[in-house]
Design a protein around this motif. Structure first.
Motif, short mmCIF file in Angstrom:
data_model
loop_
_atom_site.label_atom_id
_atom_site.label_comp_id
_atom_site.label_asym_id
_atom_site.label_seq_id
_atom_site.Cartn_x
_atom_site.Cartn_y
_atom_site.Cartn_z
N ILE A 33 2.28 4.60 -2.23
CA ILE A 33 1.48 5.67 -2.82
C ILE A 33 1.31 5.47 -4.32
O ILE A 33 0.27 5.77 -4.89
CB ILE A 33 2.13 7.05 -2.52
CG1 ILE A 33 2.03 7.37 -1.02
CG2 ILE A 33 1.49 8.16 -3.35
CD1 ILE A 33 2.91 8.53 -0.57
N HIS A 34 2.33 4.90 -4.96
CA HIS A 34 2.29 4.71 -6.41
C HIS A 34 2.03 3.26 -6.82
O HIS A 34 2.27 2.87 -7.96
CB HIS A 34 3.61 5.21 -7.04
CG HIS A 34 3.77 6.69 -6.94
ND1 HIS A 34 4.41 7.30 -5.88
CD2 HIS A 34 3.34 7.69 -7.74
CE1 HIS A 34 4.38 8.61 -6.05
NE2 HIS A 34 3.73 8.88 -7.16
N TYR A 35 1.51 2.47 -5.87
CA TYR A 35 1.17 1.07 -6.18
C TYR A 35 0.12 1.03 -7.29
O TYR A 35 -0.83 1.82 -7.28
CB TYR A 35 0.64 0.37 -4.92
CG TYR A 35 0.31 -1.09 -5.11
CD1 TYR A 35 1.31 -2.06 -5.06
CD2 TYR A 35 -1.00 -1.51 -5.37
CE1 TYR A 35 1.00 -3.40 -5.24
CE2 TYR A 35 -1.31 -2.85 -5.55
CZ TYR A 35 -0.29 -3.78 -5.49
OH TYR A 35 -0.58 -5.12 -5.67
N GLU A 36 0.30 0.13 -8.26
CA GLU A 36 -0.64 0.02 -9.39
C GLU A 36 -1.43 -1.29 -9.28
O GLU A 36 -0.93 -2.35 -9.64
CB GLU A 36 0.12 0.09 -10.72
CG GLU A 36 0.82 1.43 -10.93
CD GLU A 36 1.45 1.57 -12.31
OE1 GLU A 36 1.22 0.68 -13.17
OE2 GLU A 36 2.16 2.57 -12.53
N PRO A 37 -2.66 -1.22 -8.77
CA PRO A 37 -3.46 -2.43 -8.59
C PRO A 37 -3.85 -3.06 -9.93
O PRO A 37 -3.93 -2.37 -10.95
CB PRO A 37 -4.70 -1.95 -7.84
CG PRO A 37 -4.39 -0.56 -7.40
CD PRO A 37 -3.36 -0.02 -8.34
N VAL A 38 -4.11 -4.36 -9.88
CA VAL A 38 -4.61 -5.09 -11.05
C VAL A 38 -5.85 -5.88 -10.61
O VAL A 38 -5.78 -6.71 -9.71
CB VAL A 38 -3.56 -6.06 -11.62
CG1 VAL A 38 -4.08 -6.71 -12.89
CG2 VAL A 38 -2.24 -5.35 -11.89
N ILE A 39 -6.98 -5.59 -11.25
CA ILE A 39 -8.24 -6.27 -10.94
C ILE A 39 -8.66 -7.09 -12.15
O ILE A 39 -8.71 -6.58 -13.28
CB ILE A 39 -9.34 -5.26 -10.57
CG1 ILE A 39 -9.00 -4.59 -9.23
CG2 ILE A 39 -10.71 -5.95 -10.49
CD1 ILE A 39 -10.02 -3.57 -8.77
#
Length: 287
Positions: A33-39
């Motif tokens: 739920i708290h995953y922080e994506p990096v694009i």
């Protein structure tokens, strides 16, 4: 229902499990739920990276670090909606000079393992693609191709450009040709997108493709960040399904841990589908 109620529902679906198993699964779900994506986003100077980011995402893009150009490090930007956070890494475009490109190759090799997706912008009127092709084959290579989504930017500038507020039939035909050309040149894993930020054209299709290209754990946190018109039913459904499948994978991982007694394994497997259904049902309260 709020996030607390959503968590309570998930907890109840695990109530038949031993406490250690229930706690472990809930901890893993909380991390999802708290995953922080990096694009990552790349493209030559003038490809329109900033304007595309501003069109795609709801929150203000704020720099995390003020990096001097001579360090050849990419700029990192942070986006936040409520408690949800993601980052955009502005990768330097290739083709400025051979010296720079060799430096950038090393930079990309450092960055690629940490990125969930790379948006590779190519201007609609850019015909000099040999360097891009070389960089894609030699640096991105087979290992990271699945992470790249090619985006034809500034589609309104493709010939015959007129400055009109809509794309002409001929322009649309030429965009289709450009898409075919990029497929031939790069043989990408993911379908090529085309957008015009000025005309607000192609953005919904791009957002939906972006969500489909992301790893399952990243699609929901990115969907939250999209501007409201781009959070289509298709985007939400894909993100919700991904969340359910990822929660299912968490339960599977616990079930397959060594030394678990067969009766406990059977109980975990028996509740799996219920946990996944509940995760999908409460998805909207987390995202």
């Amino acid at each position: 229902m709020n996030q607390f109620d959503g968590s309570q529902s998930l907890q109840q679906s695990l109530s038949g499990l031993p406490q250690w198993a229930s706690e472990h699964i809930l901890q893993q779900i909380n991390q999802l739920i708290h995953y922080e994506p990096v694009i990552g986003i790349m493209g030559k100077t003038g490809a329109g990276k900033s304007s595309l980011c501003n069109a795609l995402f709801a929150s203000e893009v704020s720099p995390v670090s003020d990096v001097a150009a001579c360090t050849r490090e990419p700029l990192r930007f942070r986006l936040q909606v409520g408690e949800r956070v993601m980052s955009i890494v502005d990768l330097p475009g290739v083709g400025e000079s051979q010296t720079r490109d060799s430096e950038y190759a090393a930079l990309y090799w450092r960055q690629l393992p940490r990125l969930d997706l790379v948006l590779w912008l190519i201007k609609a009127d850019d015909r000099a693609l040999a360097v891009d092709e070389h960089f894609y084959r030699q640096v991105i290579g087979e290992q990271y191709r699945h992470k790249v989504l090619f985006v034809i930017s500034q589609a309104d500038k493709i010939e015959p450009a007129s400055g009109s507020e809509i794309l002409s039939t001929e322009q649309k035909r030429n965009i289709s040709r450009k898409i075919c050309l990029l497929h031939e040149l790069f043989q990408p894993v993911n379908p090529v997108c085309a957008v015009s930020v000025r005309l607000q054209w192609g953005l919904r299709v791009m957002a939906e493709r972006m969500i489909r290209c992301l790893p399952r754990e990243a699609s929901s946190p990115v969907a939250v960040q999209l501007s409201a018109p781009l959070r289509t039913d298709a985007v939400n459904k894909k993100a919700c399904d991904d969340f359910g499948e990822t929660v299912g994978s968490v339960v599977d991982t616990i079930s397959s841990m060594p030394l678990i007694p067969a009766p406990v394994r059977a109980i975990i497997q028996a509740v799996r589908d219920t946990v996944v259904s509940v995760a999908r049902a409460v998805w909207n309260f987390f995202f």
